[in-house]
Design a protein around this motif. Structure first.
Motif, PDB file in Angstrom:
ATOM      1  N   ALA A 275       0.967  -1.242  -0.172  1.00  0.00           N
ATOM      2  CA  ALA A 275      -0.088   0.018   0.001  1.00  0.00           C
ATOM      3  C   ALA A 275       0.843   1.116  -0.010  1.00  0.00           C
ATOM      4  CB  ALA A 275      -1.076   0.032   1.203  1.00  0.00           C
ATOM      5  N   VAL A 276       1.731   1.287  -1.028  1.00  0.00           N
ATOM      6  CA  VAL A 276       2.799   2.308  -1.068  1.00  0.00           C
ATOM      7  C   VAL A 276       2.544   3.016  -2.499  1.00  0.00           C
ATOM      8  CG1 VAL A 276       4.585   1.334   0.289  1.00  0.00           C
ATOM      9  CG2 VAL A 276       4.429   0.728  -2.209  1.00  0.00           C
ATOM     10  N   PRO A 277       3.018   4.412  -2.549  1.00  0.00           N
ATOM     11  CA  PRO A 277       2.822   5.143  -3.927  1.00  0.00           C
ATOM     12  C   PRO A 277       3.473   4.345  -5.031  1.00  0.00           C
ATOM     13  CG  PRO A 277       3.346   6.632  -1.973  1.00  0.00           C
ATOM     14  CD  PRO A 277       3.569   4.994  -1.428  1.00  0.00           C
ATOM     15  N   ALA A 278       3.030   4.550  -6.304  1.00  0.00           N
ATOM     16  CA  ALA A 278       3.718   3.729  -7.293  1.00  0.00           C
ATOM     17  C   ALA A 278       4.819   3.945  -7.524  1.00  0.00           C
ATOM     18  CB  ALA A 278       2.898   4.412  -8.562  1.00  0.00           C
ATOM     19  N   PRO A 279       5.881   4.791  -7.175  1.00  0.00           N
ATOM     20  CA  PRO A 279       7.213   4.646  -7.482  1.00  0.00           C
ATOM     21  C   PRO A 279       7.730   3.754  -6.587  1.00  0.00           C
ATOM     22  CG  PRO A 279       6.651   6.919  -7.321  1.00  0.00           C
ATOM     23  CD  PRO A 279       5.574   6.149  -7.115  1.00  0.00           C
ATOM     24  N   ALA A 280       7.107   3.717  -5.148  1.00  0.00           N
ATOM     25  CA  ALA A 280       7.845   2.695  -4.256  1.00  0.00           C
ATOM     26  C   ALA A 280       7.489   1.337  -4.382  1.00  0.00           C
ATOM     27  CB  ALA A 280       7.481   3.169  -2.936  1.00  0.00           C
ATOM     28  N   ALA A 281       6.100   1.199  -4.940  1.00  0.00           N
ATOM     29  CA  ALA A 281       5.496  -0.077  -5.288  1.00  0.00           C
ATOM     30  C   ALA A 281       6.497  -0.614  -6.542  1.00  0.00           C
ATOM     31  CB  ALA A 281       3.919  -0.260  -5.734  1.00  0.00           C
ATOM     32  N   ALA A 282       6.824  -0.036  -7.573  1.00  0.00           N
ATOM     33  CA  ALA A 282       7.475  -0.555  -8.685  1.00  0.00           C
ATOM     34  C   ALA A 282       8.873  -1.062  -8.070  1.00  0.00           C
ATOM     35  CB  ALA A 282       7.811   0.756  -9.848  1.00  0.00           C
ATOM     36  N   ALA A 283       9.427  -0.271  -7.280  1.00  0.00           N
ATOM     37  CA  ALA A 283      10.834  -0.609  -6.657  1.00  0.00           C
ATOM     38  C   ALA A 283      10.616  -1.998  -5.970  1.00  0.00           C
ATOM     39  CB  ALA A 283      11.287   0.467  -5.745  1.00  0.00           C
ATOM     40  N   LEU A 284       9.750  -2.252  -5.229  1.00  0.00           N
ATOM     41  CA  LEU A 284       9.481  -3.397  -4.565  1.00  0.00           C
ATOM     42  C   LEU A 284       9.012  -4.599  -5.260  1.00  0.00           C
ATOM     43  CD1 LEU A 284       7.982  -2.003  -1.289  1.00  0.00           C
ATOM     44  CD2 LEU A 284      10.140  -2.927  -1.439  1.00  0.00           C
ATOM     45  N   LEU A 285       8.341  -4.313  -6.515  1.00  0.00           N
ATOM     46  CA  LEU A 285       7.810  -5.227  -7.204  1.00  0.00           C
ATOM     47  C   LEU A 285       8.787  -5.837  -8.317  1.00  0.00           C
ATOM     48  CD1 LEU A 285       4.403  -4.370  -8.255  1.00  0.00           C
ATOM     49  CD2 LEU A 285       4.977  -6.430  -6.882  1.00  0.00           C
ATOM     50  N   ARG A 286      10.068  -5.060  -8.431  1.00  0.00           N
ATOM     51  CA  ARG A 286      10.793  -5.243  -9.533  1.00  0.00           C
ATOM     52  C   ARG A 286      11.361  -6.778  -9.578  1.00  0.00           C
ATOM     53  NH1 ARG A 286      11.733  -2.448 -13.539  1.00  0.00           N
ATOM     54  NH2 ARG A 286      10.915  -0.403 -12.554  1.00  0.00           N
ATOM     55  N   PRO A 287      12.064  -7.249  -8.667  1.00  0.00           N
ATOM     56  CA  PRO A 287      12.634  -8.514  -8.622  1.00  0.00           C
ATOM     57  C   PRO A 287      11.584  -9.625  -9.076  1.00  0.00           C
ATOM     58  CG  PRO A 287      13.134  -7.502  -6.519  1.00  0.00           C
ATOM     59  CD  PRO A 287      12.111  -6.747  -7.379  1.00  0.00           C
ATOM     60  N   GLU A 288      10.341  -9.524  -8.554  1.00  0.00           N
ATOM     61  CA  GLU A 288       9.262 -10.390  -8.733  1.00  0.00           C
ATOM     62  C   GLU A 288       8.531 -10.278  -9.943  1.00  0.00           C
ATOM     63  OE1 GLU A 288       9.072 -13.427  -7.362  1.00  0.00           O
ATOM     64  OE2 GLU A 288      10.454 -12.938  -5.733  1.00  0.00           O
ATOM     65  N   LEU A 289       8.078  -9.160 -10.361  1.00  0.00           N
ATOM     66  CA  LEU A 289       7.083  -8.951 -11.532  1.00  0.00           C
ATOM     67  C   LEU A 289       8.069  -7.743 -12.236  1.00  0.00           C
ATOM     68  CD1 LEU A 289       3.717  -9.199  -9.751  1.00  0.00           C
ATOM     69  CD2 LEU A 289       4.890 -10.594 -11.451  1.00  0.00           C
ATOM     70  N   PRO A 290       8.811  -7.858 -12.959  1.00  0.00           N
ATOM     71  CA  PRO A 290       9.350  -6.631 -13.667  1.00  0.00           C
ATOM     72  C   PRO A 290       8.563  -5.934 -14.512  1.00  0.00           C
ATOM     73  CG  PRO A 290      10.553  -8.786 -14.206  1.00  0.00           C
ATOM     74  CD  PRO A 290       9.769  -9.047 -13.342  1.00  0.00           C
ATOM     75  N   ALA A 291       7.745  -6.508 -15.401  1.00  0.00           N
ATOM     76  CA  ALA A 291       7.024  -5.855 -16.297  1.00  0.00           C
ATOM     77  C   ALA A 291       5.978  -5.054 -15.526  1.00  0.00           C
ATOM     78  CB  ALA A 291       6.250  -6.840 -17.143  1.00  0.00           C
ATOM     79  N   ALA A 297       6.350   2.266 -12.817  1.00  0.00           N
ATOM     80  CA  ALA A 297       7.208   3.259 -12.736  1.00  0.00           C
ATOM     81  C   ALA A 297       6.798   4.212 -13.861  1.00  0.00           C
ATOM     82  CB  ALA A 297       8.615   2.740 -13.025  1.00  0.00           C
ATOM     83  N   ALA A 298       6.215   3.885 -14.689  1.00  0.00           N
ATOM     84  CA  ALA A 298       6.083   4.685 -16.088  1.00  0.00           C
ATOM     85  C   ALA A 298       4.799   5.662 -15.518  1.00  0.00           C
ATOM     86  CB  ALA A 298       5.523   3.943 -17.136  1.00  0.00           C
ATOM     87  N   VAL A 299       4.208   5.525 -14.420  1.00  0.00           N
ATOM     88  CA  VAL A 299       2.926   6.607 -13.935  1.00  0.00           C
ATOM     89  C   VAL A 299       3.855   7.824 -13.415  1.00  0.00           C
ATOM     90  CG1 VAL A 299       1.179   6.843 -12.568  1.00  0.00           C
ATOM     91  CG2 VAL A 299       1.417   4.551 -13.516  1.00  0.00           C
ATOM     92  N   PRO A 300       3.584   8.843 -14.079  1.00  0.00           N
ATOM     93  CA  PRO A 300       4.071  10.105 -13.634  1.00  0.00           C
ATOM     94  C   PRO A 300       3.430  10.495 -12.345  1.00  0.00           C
ATOM     95  CG  PRO A 300       3.224  10.431 -15.921  1.00  0.00           C
ATOM     96  CD  PRO A 300       2.541   9.241 -15.333  1.00  0.00           C
ATOM     97  N   THR A 301       4.225  11.246 -11.399  1.00  0.00           N
ATOM     98  CA  THR A 301       3.648  12.265 -10.181  1.00  0.00           C
ATOM     99  C   THR A 301       3.818  13.407 -10.147  1.00  0.00           C
ATOM    100  OG1 THR A 301       5.652  11.474  -9.067  1.00  0.00           O
ATOM    101  CG2 THR A 301       4.075   9.729  -8.975  1.00  0.00           C
ATOM    102  N   ALA A 302       2.719  14.052  -9.531  1.00  0.00           N
ATOM    103  CA  ALA A 302       2.962  15.432  -9.182  1.00  0.00           C
ATOM    104  C   ALA A 302       3.511  15.695  -7.744  1.00  0.00           C
ATOM    105  CB  ALA A 302       1.598  16.221  -9.272  1.00  0.00           C
TER     106      ALA A 302
END
Ligand SMILES: Cc1cc2nc3c(=O)[nH]c(=O)nc-3n(C[C@H](O)[C@H](O)[C@H](O)COP(=O)(O)OP(=O)(O)OC[C@H]3O[C@@H](n4cnc5c(N)ncnc54)[C@H](O)[C@@H]3O)c2cc1C
Length: 467
Positions: A275-291, A297-302
Motif C-alpha cells: 500500500a505504497v505510492p507507485a514509485p515505491a511499489a515499482a521498486a519493491l515489485l521489480r525482482p518478482e514482477l519486472p513488467a 514506474a511509468a506513471v508520472p507523479t505530481a
C-alpha cells in the motif's frame, strides 16, 4: 510466521490492515503494518500553525461515495463530521475572482453562459457543442484535447485546467478522459455532445458538485488527519503491530510465501499487501514482477507543496469566498488557495485566520526551492488575488508553514486504465500478493479506502490467508 505484512502505513495500508482483522477474521497478532516514516498516516497529517491545529495534507472527503463516511462511522467519528460553510469557491483569472460556474463536471460546462466573465462572449458561444455532428470517440484521449476540440481552448485553459488541477495537480491535455471523467468518455463514445452529457450528469447528481451551495464534503474538527490517527489507535488497541520508521527494502517470494526485508530483519509472511505510492511499489515489485514494475514506474507523479498561513484576524480584509483555483495559463506560482477559516466552521478565531495555498503540478520541480522562497511565492500570489478582489492588502502573516508532498499524486494519463489492468493481471497471477493505493482506482480518499478493502478481500479469498 506473520500471516500478513502490509507495506505502507498511509490511509490505504491502515484500512487494509483493519479490514483483514475486523471484516475477515484474521487474528490481529497475525497482521503487521510496516511504515517508512516515523509516523503513520501518509498524506493525511495535521500540525500547528500559530497555535491552531490544521491539516497540512488532505483536508476533506467526498461524502457522495460511501467509503469514507462508512469508515468514519466505524471509528465512531461520524457524529463529529463537519461540512463546508457553503461560502462559494472561485477561479482567479483575467484579473478577477470569478465564481466557479454552476453545473460543470470538472470544469466542463453544461451551460457555458454560467462562465461569462471568466470566458469572453465568443468563447461562451464556441463552448456549446450541442446540435453539432460528433463522430464517436473510439480510443482514450486526454480530457483537454477532447474538450478543446469540442468546446474550444478557452474552456480547457480557464475552466478544466483549474478544476481538474485541484484534484490531480496535473495537466488537462495529458490526463485521460476515461480515467478522470468516465461519464464524458461514454457520451463521446456514443457520439453525444459534451454539453448534453454534462447536463444529464449534473441533473442526476442534483446540479453537479459545483452547483450546490454546500459541497458534499466533510472533514473533522481539529483536522481530517484525525481519521488516520483514530485508525492507527484502533489497530494498536486490537493488537495489530504498526511499526513506524521501518522502510521495507525488499519483498521476495519463498517456497511457502514471502519474505519481507526491513530494518535489517527478514520477516516471513503468508501474504504481502503493498500500500505504497507507485514509485515505491515499482521498486519493491521489480525482482518478482519486472513488467508490472515498469508499468508502475511509468506513471508520472505530481510533487506538491502546501503552504499554510496564519494571519491576524483583526487586520484581514473580508474574505467572501472559500478560496480560488488558478489556471496555469495565467503563469502564477500557486495552483489554488483555500481560505480555511471561511470554508470550514470552527477553523480560526478572533485572533488567527488560516489560509492555505498549494503549489506544484505534474512536471514542476520545486525541490531546489527553500521553504522561505516557496512561502514568499505563495504569499505574493494570494496577496495579489485578495487585493484584486477586495481592494485591500493582506497583513503580514504571523506564521508560515511549508509542507512538501514529493510524488504526492499519481497522474492518470491517457491509457492509465489499460496500464493498471495489466498490473492487476500480473499481480493476480501471484499468490499472496495484493496492491492498494491512489494509483489504481482513483486518487481521492474514498477510492483509496475502496482499493484497500478490495485488496484485503482478494488476499483472503486467494486462500493463503484463510481465517
Ligand atoms: C497535498 C495533497 C492533498 C490531498 N487532498 C485530498 C483531499 O482533500 N481529499 C481527498 O480525497 N484526497 C486528497 N488527496 C489524495 C489522497 O489524500 C491520497 O491519494 C491518499 O491519502 C493516499 O493514501 P495512500 O495510503 O494510498 O498513500 P500515502 O498516503 O502516500 O501512504 C503511503 C505510505 O507508504 C509509505 N511508504 C512508502 N514506501 C515505503 C516502504 N518502502 N516501506 C514502508 N513504507 C513505505 C509512505 O511513507 C506513506 O506513509 C490529497 C493528496 C495530496 C498529496
Amino acid at each position: 510466521m506473520t500471516r500478513a505484512v502490509v507495506v505502507g502505513g498511509g490511509l490505504s495500508g491502515l484500512v487494509a490492515a483493519r479490514e483483514l482483522v475486523v471484516h475477515h477474521g484474521i487474528a490481529s497478532g497475525d497482521v503487521t503494518v510496516l511504515e517508512a516514516r516515523e509516523r503513520a498516516g501518509g498524506v493525511l497529517l495535521r500540525g500547528e500553525v500559530a497555535g491552531r491545529t490544521v491539516d497540512l495534507g488532505a483536508e476533506s472527503v467526498l461524502t457522495t461515495r460511501p467509503e469514507a463516511t462508512d469508515l468514519l462511522a466505524e471509528l465512531g467519528l461520524a457524529e463529529e463530521a463537519v461540512h463546508p460553510t457553503g461560502v462559494p469557491a472561485a477561479v482567479w483569472s483575467r484579473g478577477g475572482i470569478h465564481p466557479v460556474p454552476r453545473g460543470t463536471l470538472m470544469g466542463v460546462p453544461g451551460d457555458a453562459a454560467q462562465a461569462a466573465g471568466l470566458l469572453t462572449e465568443q468563447e461562451v458561444d464556441r463552448a456549446d457543442d450541442s446540435g453539432r455532428e460528433h463522430p464517436p470517440l473510439v480510443e482514450d484521449v486526454s480530457l483537454g484535447d477532447l474538450v478543446a476540440e469540442r468546446m474550444g481552448d478557452a474552456v480547457v485553459d480557464r475552466l478544466v485546467e483549474p478544476l481538474l488541477g485541484g484534484v490531480y495537480a496535473g495537466h488537462a491535455r495529458r490526463l485521460s478522459v476515461r480515467a478522470c471523467l468516465p461519464a464524458l468518455a461514454e457520451a463521446a463514445a456514443e457520439g453525444r455532445s459534451l454539453t448534453e452529457a454534462v447536463q444529464a450528469a449534473t441533473a442526476r447528481s442534483g446540479g453537479g458538485t459545483q452547483a450546490r451551495p454546500a459541497p458534499p464534503f466533510a472533514s473533522l474538527p481539529g483536522g481530517l488527519a484525525r481519521l488516520v490517527e483514530a485508525l492507527t489507535d484502533d489497530l494498536v488497541a486490537r493488537g495489530v503491530r504498526v511499526r513506524t520508521g521501518t522502510p521495507v527494502e525488499a519483498v521476495t517470494r519463498t517456497d511457502g510465501g514471502w519474505e519481507v526485508r526491513a530494518a535489517g530483519q527478514a520477516l516471513p509472511a503468508d501474504a504481502v499487501l503493498l500500500a505504497v505510492p507507485a514509485p515505491a511499489a515499482a521498486a519493491l515489485l521489480r525482482p518478482e514482477l519486472p513488467a508490472a514494475a515498469d508499468e508502475l514506474a511509468a506513471v508520472p507523479t505530481a510533487s506538491m507543496v502546501v503552504v499554510t498561513f496564519a494571519f491576524p484576524t483583526a487586520a484581514m480584509p473580508p474574505l467572501d469566498r472559500s478560496g480560488f483555483l488558478v489556471p496555469p495559463v495565467d503563469g502564477r506560482a500557486i495552483k489554488a488557495s483555500t481560505f480555511l477559516s471561511a470554508k470550514w466552521p470552527g477553523v480560526g478565531d478572533d485572533e488567527v485566520t488560516l489560509v492555505r495555498a498549494s503549489l506544484g503540478r505534474a512536471g514542476d520541480d520545486l525541490s531546489d526551492r527553500t521553504d522561505d522562497e516557496l512561502g514568499a511565492l505563495a504569499l505574493a500570489d494570494v496577496a495579489q488575488a485578495v487585493a484584486e478582489h477586495t481592494g485591500a492588502d493582506l497583513p503580514a502573516p504571523l506564521e508560515v508553514r511549508v509542507q512538501r508532498w514529493p510524488d504526492g499524486l499519481p497522474q492518470y494519463e491517457v491509457g492509465h486504465l489499460e496500464r493498471m489492468a495489466r498490473v492487476a493481471d500480473a499481480v493476480a497471477a501471484v499468490p499472496g500478493l495484493e496492491l492498494a493505493g491512489s494509483v489504481y482506482d482513483g486518487v481521492g480518499i474514498p477510492a483509496c479506502i475502496g482499493t484497500a478493502r478490495a485488496a484485503a478481500a482478494r488476499l483472503v479469498a486467494g486462500g493463503r490467508m484463510g481465517a
